[in-house]
Design an enzyme around this catalytic site. Structure first.
Site, mmCIF file in Angstrom:
data_model
loop_
_atom_site.group_PDB
_atom_site.id
_atom_site.type_symbol
_atom_site.label_atom_id
_atom_site.label_comp_id
_atom_site.label_asym_id
_atom_site.label_seq_id
_atom_site.Cartn_x
_atom_site.Cartn_y
_atom_site.Cartn_z
ATOM 1 N N TRP A 13 10.438 10.309 1.699
ATOM 2 C CA TRP A 13 9.549 10.461 2.842
ATOM 3 C C TRP A 13 10.278 11.032 4.048
ATOM 4 C CZ3 TRP A 13 5.289 11.964 4.207
ATOM 5 C CH2 TRP A 13 4.524 11.483 5.268
ATOM 6 N N ARG A 33 22.672 8.042 4.982
ATOM 7 C CA ARG A 33 23.945 7.368 4.739
ATOM 8 C C ARG A 33 24.740 8.027 3.619
ATOM 9 N NH1 ARG A 33 24.281 2.351 7.120
ATOM 10 N NH2 ARG A 33 22.339 1.285 7.659
ATOM 11 N N LYS A 190 -1.563 -2.525 3.208
ATOM 12 C CA LYS A 190 -1.999 -1.721 2.060
ATOM 13 C C LYS A 190 -0.922 -1.709 0.981
ATOM 14 C CE LYS A 190 0.685 2.051 2.554
ATOM 15 N NZ LYS A 190 1.447 2.772 1.501
ATOM 16 N N THR A 247 -2.765 4.698 -2.240
ATOM 17 C CA THR A 247 -1.693 3.920 -2.863
ATOM 18 C C THR A 247 -2.196 2.983 -3.948
ATOM 19 O OG1 THR A 247 -1.840 2.325 -1.066
ATOM 20 C CG2 THR A 247 -0.163 3.995 -0.866
#
Length: 327
Positions: A13, A33, A190, A247
């Site tokens: 994302w 990272r 959600k 989702t």
């Protein structure tokens, strides 16, 4: 208006949003990272760990240097998972200039404190403009340039609209609202309900049961949202119902896939991070504290913790006292 946008988080994302900022005409700096991910993005235009095989737009620059990424930026998109947000923002705070808006694209509730992500950010960066980006959006769709619509929320509606203009791109339309808590509650809950829907699917309970789970789960989402002061129209919008529909209906959703494994009695080892698994328990605690009836969220939390089986969960929900549909 061309700007410089910092994106914190090198997952699917975060990478998709960084690419979108390039397409919106901005300079995009992505912090991650993992040095291998950063090298692959800069050298091969690919994020092989999270978006394998997808060529990323030229102009995206990645770095492991948090302070350098944040220097002189116009706005910040934080795509750090909720449970790690406090630690990363604490590290980032000294490098964030006054007046730079921080928009949170993670969805969840901090398990240790029960705080929304915006509340965490406000603790660490008092006085900063805090916003949230949420809505029905798979990273693979966004990075491929498929049409997507999301919501940008800030308590200041004018600033929310300005950020929506800033972040919108040719195939990425941003709506705006001043109902920050509504957008965050919708995004957090959600994920829990997507696990519930996935568990129903994984257990082979049928499409009828899955539709009932999603519909009655949305009732619980609205009840909890109302307890937080969220507006009903926000929960009916992109960041609530829209994201729930996405989702709860596809194994592309990490939460739905997690639920499918749960319902089928399979091992959850090796599955992608499902934020709803961390959110379920604290969401249930909050519902109980606020006197909100949430049987689907309760069953999901107990299923995740291994306290009940999927058969037990279904039996319990079906045996509850009959009520009118509006109760």
């Amino acid at each position: 208006m061309s700007a410089t946008i910092a994106i914190l988080g090198g997952g699917a994302w975060g990478t998709a949003l960084a690419v979108t900022m390039v397409r919106a005409g901005h300079a995009a700096r992505l912090w991650a990272r993992d040095a291998q991910t950063v090298a692959a993005i800069n050298e091969r235009r690919e994020n092989p760990r999270y978006l394998p095989g997808i060529e990323l737009d030229a102009g995206l620059v990645a770095s492991t240097d948090l302070a350098a990424t944040l220097q002189g930026v116009t706005a910040i998109l934080s795509v750090i998972p909720t449970q790690a947000t406090r630690a990363v923002l604490t590290d980032a705070a000294p490098a964030i200039a006054a007046g730079v808006p921080l928009v949170l694209a993670a969805k969840g509730i901090e398990r240790a404190t029960g705080r929304l992500v915006s509340e965490i950010a406000a603790e660490i960066l008092p006085g900063s403009l805090i916003g949230a980006l949420s809505g029905p959006s798979f990273a693979t769709d966004v990075v491929r340039g498929l049409p997507t619509a999301v919501t940008i929320a800030c308590e200041d509606g004018d600033r929310a609209f300005a950020l929506a203009e800033l972040f919108s791109a040719p195939a990425f339309r941003c709506y705006s609202t001043d109902d920050l808590v509504g957008v965050e509650i919708g995004g957090a809950l959600k994920n829990v309900l997507a696990i519930a829907a996935g568990a129903v699917s994984g257990a082979g309970l049928g499409a009828s049961a899955q539709a009932a789970t999603i519909t009655r789960g949305f009732v619980e989402l609205r009840r909890i949202g109302a307890a937080f002061g969220a507006r009903p129209e926000t929960l009916m919008g992109l960041s609530g119902l829209g994201d729930l529909l996405l989702t709860c209906g596809s194994a592309q959703s990490r939460n739905f896939a997690y639920g499918m494994a749960l319902g089928a009695g399979k091992s959850r080892e090796g599955l992608a991070l499902a934020e709803g698994a961390a959110t379920a328990g604290i969401a249930l605690k909050i519902a109980r504290e606020r006197g909100v009836e949430a049987p689907i969220i309760e069953a999901t939390a107990e299923l995740i913790d291994g306290h009940i089986t999927m058969k037990d969960a279904a039996t319990r929900l079906l045996a509850r006292p009959l009520k009118t549909e509006t109760e």
